[in-house]
Design a protein around this motif. Structure first.
Motif, PDB file in Angstrom:
ATOM      1  N   LEU A 362       1.540  18.197  19.043  1.00  0.00           N
ATOM      2  CA  LEU A 362       1.535  17.234  17.943  1.00  0.00           C
ATOM      3  C   LEU A 362       0.770  17.768  16.732  1.00  0.00           C
ATOM      4  N   LYS A 363      -0.267  18.566  16.999  1.00  0.00           N
ATOM      5  CA  LYS A 363      -1.064  19.155  15.924  1.00  0.00           C
ATOM      6  C   LYS A 363      -0.432  20.439  15.380  1.00  0.00           C
ATOM      7  N   LYS A 364       0.721  20.801  15.976  1.00  0.00           N
ATOM      8  CA  LYS A 364       1.429  22.032  15.592  1.00  0.00           C
ATOM      9  C   LYS A 364       0.501  23.251  15.670  1.00  0.00           C
ATOM     10  N   THR A 365      -0.231  23.309  16.769  1.00  0.00           N
ATOM     11  CA  THR A 365      -1.171  24.395  16.993  1.00  0.00           C
ATOM     12  C   THR A 365      -0.792  25.153  18.247  1.00  0.00           C
ATOM     13  N   PHE A 366      -0.575  26.455  18.092  1.00  0.00           N
ATOM     14  CA  PHE A 366      -0.116  27.282  19.202  1.00  0.00           C
ATOM     15  C   PHE A 366      -0.898  28.585  19.216  1.00  0.00           C
ATOM     16  N   LEU A 367      -1.119  29.097  20.410  1.00  0.00           N
ATOM     17  CA  LEU A 367      -1.804  30.377  20.557  1.00  0.00           C
ATOM     18  C   LEU A 367      -0.785  31.502  20.385  1.00  0.00           C
ATOM     19  N   ARG A 368      -0.991  32.314  19.359  1.00  0.00           N
ATOM     20  CA  ARG A 368      -0.129  33.464  19.107  1.00  0.00           C
ATOM     21  C   ARG A 368      -0.927  34.730  19.338  1.00  0.00           C
ATOM     22  N   VAL A 369      -0.374  35.640  20.102  1.00  0.00           N
ATOM     23  CA  VAL A 369      -1.042  36.914  20.346  1.00  0.00           C
ATOM     24  C   VAL A 369      -0.393  37.977  19.477  1.00  0.00           C
TER      25      VAL A 369
END
Length: 369
Positions: A362-369
């Protein structure tokens, strides 16, 4: 963590990745607890499939790791490939691929050992994330510098070369072609060159030597991604081609198994074909149902997991989800009698994890490596 980019995604890829991760974020415990509670032959058989064989053989639980690596390959034409099409220099993309691979290796070491100083002998360097990082990195380097024909040649050469290597070598003191844990050449080399400790003392299932055929798993994913993204075939024909390839790989895996056993610990070439065939079949099903027929709503639960798959895997090392589950749902668990308390507890455990991922979604937060 960075805000998500607004770019087109293959929704079935996120959903299948989430389906894959679902089984190691707690769903396997639901099945094991159901088997214990019910004594049902069905749930006992299902629970058995959610374990790893001791050495040779195959259970469905063995598919989880290679499926994730396969899907990392499927994503390559949609990420690295798209940037190549946009004119980004190959050298720039090469450095990014290497950086991502090495970051995953580092995260894997942290996951294994925590953020603390330890004697070198107590550190385990091989890891699941490390294998994903190295196999992804080398497969993407091959992708950057070869056409599809070259990638197919690399795939075949890696599998046949690994088979020949283990067939005509062995650890000192063992007969040529010995494939036992102590006697096989791959484990012997790992014992010689990997510092620290190995997971099983004399063998590590994520060792360096068995990463060689794992590159083939990632290359197979790249082939599938190229087919879905760039082939002029209709969506229905793409689905059919993936399914036919999957069945063919499964047949070849059983034939190769007669002389080179299916073995996840060694990531044997027959194992690559076995998990590759199942991965292709699963991708064809998810792609057809979600992206061709357009039935997406049912897959939202899995897509939420798939969009943050690395984060939920790493979170186990830093977040006590068991504590949160008990704090929020102990009252509910108490409403059930033995032996179903554990079933409800494991269900709520998965729900808590999914709720955490949904909040990040919902916060449009994702872990990108």
């Amino acid at each position: 963590m960075t805000p998500s980019a607004t770019r087109q995604r293959l929704y079935s890829l996120d959903a299948l990745r989430g389906f894959d991760m679902f089984w190691i974020m707690g769903a396997e415990e639901i099945v094991h607890n159901l088997a214990k509670a019910s004594g049902s032959p069905f749930w006992e058989a299902a629970a058995n499939q959610l374990t790893h064989p001791e050495w040779n053989g195959f259970h469905l639980y063995d598919l989880i790791f290679p499926l994730f690596l396969f899907l990392a390959g499927v994503a390559t034409p949609y990420s690295v490939g798209r940037e190549l099409e946009q004119g980004k220099p190959t050298q720039q993309l090469l450095l990014r691929v290497i950086r991502r691979g090495l970051v995953l290796v580092l995260l894997g070491i942290i996951y294994n050992n925590g953020l603390e100083f330890r004697p070198l002998a107590d550190i385990r360097f091989p890891s699941v994330l490390g294998r994903i990082g190295l196999a992804y990195m080398f497969a993407n380097i091959i992708y950057l510098y070869t056409k599809q024909t070259g990638q197919i040649i690399w795939f075949c050469a890696l599998l046949i070369g690994y088979w020949l290597l283990l067939t005509f070598t062995a650890a000192p003191g063992f007969a040529m072609g010995d494939l036992t844990m102590e006697g096989n050449f791959a484990s012997y080399i790992d014992r010689m060159i990997i510092p620290g400790k190995l997971h099983l003392g004399i063998h590590d299932p994520e060792g360096l030597m068995s990463t060689i055929p794992a590159i083939g798993t990632a290359l197979l994913g790249i082939y599938a991604g190229n087919l879905l993204k760039n082939s002029p075939l209709s969506q229905q024909r793409k689905t059919l081609q993936l399914a036919i390839m999957g069945i063919a790989f499964l047949v070849l895996a059983q034939l190769w198994n007669l002389i080179f056993p299916i073995n996840k610990n060694l990531w044997t070439s027959s194992f690559v074909l076995q998990v590759g065939g199942l991965s292709l079949l699963l991708l064809s099903i998810f792609y057809y149902v979600i992206d061709v027929l357009g039935y997406r709503s049912w897959a939202f639960f899995f897509a939420v997991i798939g969009m943050n798959s690395i984060l939920i895997y790493l979170s186990e090392a830093f977040i006590d989800f068991h504590f949160t589950t008990e704090a929020l749902f102990k009252w509910l668990i108490q409403l059930f009698s033995e032996p179903y308390k554990l079933v409800i507890a494991s269900l709520m455990f998965v729900l808590v994890k999914w709720g955490f991922l949904y909040f990040l979604y919902l916060k449009k937060t994702f872990l990108r490596v």
